[in-house]
Design a protein around this motif. Structure first.
Motif, PDB file in Angstrom:
ATOM      1  N   PRO B 108       0.822  -1.228   0.000  1.00  0.00           N
ATOM      2  CA  PRO B 108       0.000   0.000   0.000  1.00  0.00           C
ATOM      3  C   PRO B 108       0.852   1.272   0.000  1.00  0.00           C
ATOM      4  N   LEU B 109       1.986   1.235   0.724  1.00  0.00           N
ATOM      5  CA  LEU B 109       2.864   2.411   0.735  1.00  0.00           C
ATOM      6  C   LEU B 109       3.393   2.689  -0.663  1.00  0.00           C
ATOM      7  N   MET B 110       3.750   1.591  -1.367  1.00  0.00           N
ATOM      8  CA  MET B 110       4.269   1.732  -2.724  1.00  0.00           C
ATOM      9  C   MET B 110       3.231   2.360  -3.645  1.00  0.00           C
ATOM     10  N   VAL B 111       1.969   1.947  -3.453  1.00  0.00           N
ATOM     11  CA  VAL B 111       0.900   2.477  -4.293  1.00  0.00           C
ATOM     12  C   VAL B 111       0.683   3.958  -3.997  1.00  0.00           C
ATOM     13  N   ALA B 112       0.795   4.322  -2.707  1.00  0.00           N
ATOM     14  CA  ALA B 112       0.520   5.709  -2.331  1.00  0.00           C
ATOM     15  C   ALA B 112       1.667   6.637  -2.691  1.00  0.00           C
ATOM     16  N   ALA B 113       2.886   6.092  -2.771  1.00  0.00           N
ATOM     17  CA  ALA B 113       4.064   6.951  -2.931  1.00  0.00           C
ATOM     18  C   ALA B 113       4.028   7.841  -4.181  1.00  0.00           C
ATOM     19  N   PRO B 114       3.680   7.319  -5.384  1.00  0.00           N
ATOM     20  CA  PRO B 114       3.713   8.212  -6.551  1.00  0.00           C
ATOM     21  C   PRO B 114       2.747   9.384  -6.437  1.00  0.00           C
TER      22      PRO B 114
END
Lengths: 248, 221
Positions: B108-114
């Motif tokens: 989820p963090l990866m998805v939110a990062a961009p």
């Protein structure tokens, strides 16, 4: 090694070594300081500030040696479950933290006139700072449990994991292009340092090592005595507990 | 292998049924990142300069938030003991739990990062590298964090202690994660940073399950 795992034998050995090691460390450190402050040349680039090195370098060596001692005794504690090895790891970590702190502070005092800054985020300095945090974590983890033996075991696993940092500190000056200068003493062939400077450095290093051994022995002895006291107190509480119904 | 998937399946189902851990982690990530423009001012060029560091530091803190739940709940209700009694090696169990932890926090963090990178005005050249570093870096964080979580099981003030133990070990991941993004933004080659991040992931994958399992064993004694 198993021979020395006996606390009674260790105590006898410690009281035999202690006077020698404390006298030797006083002698070596005072001789080293004399040579470092009065009988060694000023550096052609660094001037008089080079004398800070005679404290900085030995404390950095000892900070790493101390962690290695801690990791080794943690491994021994986990593998052979020698209670003494746990005590040595516990005793070594505050000493190592002090050496690391001394190394960081003296380096920072040296860095101000030489690099023009108290601190630089360079690989050697950062890995040394991580070492300091590892020591703090180790000390905190040991004391975080109600059962001291659990704290010792958890801290031993942490000490072994944190050991990956030691080669990183050692080789950080070779792997990265750092502000910190590369090794000049411990390299193949002749050390690239003037003999007049090498002498006080080695005297100080030996003196610091003797001081470390002295401190370690005193702290381990204190730990053994403290655990004996704890055992005596427990039996007293126990007998008092048993005695109450008898007197009633 | 099926046991590994069984554990991942169980943990994921627990996470989904008990709800909101990953939602909370992502919310924390978004909120802390949003604090930065208020803290350092909304100038686009300053935000662009610090965006990689801010994203990585907050992602690292966010992934630490859910760490203490990794083994704690199972330790308290006794299911960890039962899991340790099964013929499944404890190391495999650890790997399963770490994978589930990564799927519920790292991913989820990866998805939110961009999205947050856009808010922080990050140069578009850095986006792919940001995702790649997160992909390689966050599993390493979960693996190292699991070891810390296992070490503090049953400790007093475990949560605070956990951050003291784990944060120093997170620093290398942070350095190379941010380094790769900065290199990409400046148009420099990023391969060496990514290779080091990958190397750290492989080393953590090979070594930390043993340490975590050892820590769990001594916690269950």
């Amino acid at each position: 090694m198993h021979r020395f795992a006996n606390p009674a034998r260790f105590l006898r050995l410690a009281s035999a070594i202690l006077p020698w090691s404390s006298a030797l460390s006083a002698l070596l450190i005072s001789a080293g300081l004399y040579f470092a402050l009065f009988h060694s040349p000023a550096d052609y680039q660094q001037g008089e500030t080079v004398r800070i090195m005679y404290v900085h370098v030995p404390s950095a060596w000892l900070a790493m040696a101390c962690y290695s001692t801690m990791a080794l005794s943690s491994a021994v504690a986990l593998i052979w479950k020698h209670p003494l090895a746990d005590l040595i790891a516990k005793a070594a970590s505050p000493i190592g933290a002090s050496f690391t702190f001394l190394c960081l502070v003296s380096g920072s005092l040296w860095g101000r006139p030489m690099w023009g800054t108290w601190w630089a985020w360079d690989a050697r300095l950062t890995s040394m700072l991580i070492l300091f945090f590892l020591y703090l974590g180790h000390m905190a983890l040991i004391n975080a449990f109600d059962d001291p033996s659990r704290g010792a075991k958890a801290a031993a696993i942490l000490a072994l994991t944190g050991f990956v940092n030691i080669p990183i500190i050692k080789f950080s000056v070779d792997w990265w292009n750092t502000l910190h200068q590369p090794a000049s003493v411990s390299k193949f062939g002749m050390p690239s340092i003037d003999p007049a400077m090498l002498l006080p450095l080695l005297l100080m290093a030996l003196g610091f090592t003797c001081f470390f051994v002295t401190m370690l022995l005193i702290r381990v002895r204190t730990e053994i005595i403290a655990s004996k006291l704890r055992a005596i107190r427990m039996t007293q509480i126990h007998t008092a507990h048993v005695a109450v119904p008898v007197t009633e | 292998m099926s046991r590994l998937f069984g554990i991942i399946h169980r943990d994921l189902r627990l996470a989904l049924r008990q709800g909101s851990d990953s939602v909370m982690v992502v919310t924390f990530f978004v909120l802390t990142v949003v604090l930065f423009p208020f803290g350092i001012g909304p100038e686009a060029n300053i935000l662009e300069r610090v965006s990689s560091g801010v994203l990585w530091v907050t992602a690292l803190l966010a992934s630490m938030l859910s760490l203490d739940r990794l083994f704690q709940a199972d330790y308290e209700d006794g299911s960890l003991e039962l899991l340790a009694l099964t013929p499944t090696p404890l190391e495999l169990l650890v790997l399963g739990k770490v994978t589930a932890h990564w799927l519920t926090t790292g991913l989820p963090l990866m998805v939110a990062a961009p999205v947050l990178a856009v808010l922080l005005n990050m140069n578009a050249d850095g986006f792919v590298t940001l995702l790649l570093t997160m992909l390689l870096g966050t599993p390493t964080l979960s693996l190292i964090g699991a070891m810390g979580a296992a070490l503090v099981l049953g400790a007093r003030r475990g949560g605070v202690l956990l951050s003291l133990l784990v944060l120093p070990l997170y620093i290398p991941v942070l350095i190379f994660g941010v380094g790769a993004i900065d290199a990409a933004v400046q148009g420099l080659p990023v391969q060496s940073h990514l290779l080091i991040l990958g190397g750290m992931l492989l080393a953590a994958l090979a070594l930390t399950p043993w340490a975590t399992a050892a820590a769990l064993r001594q916690a269950l004694e």
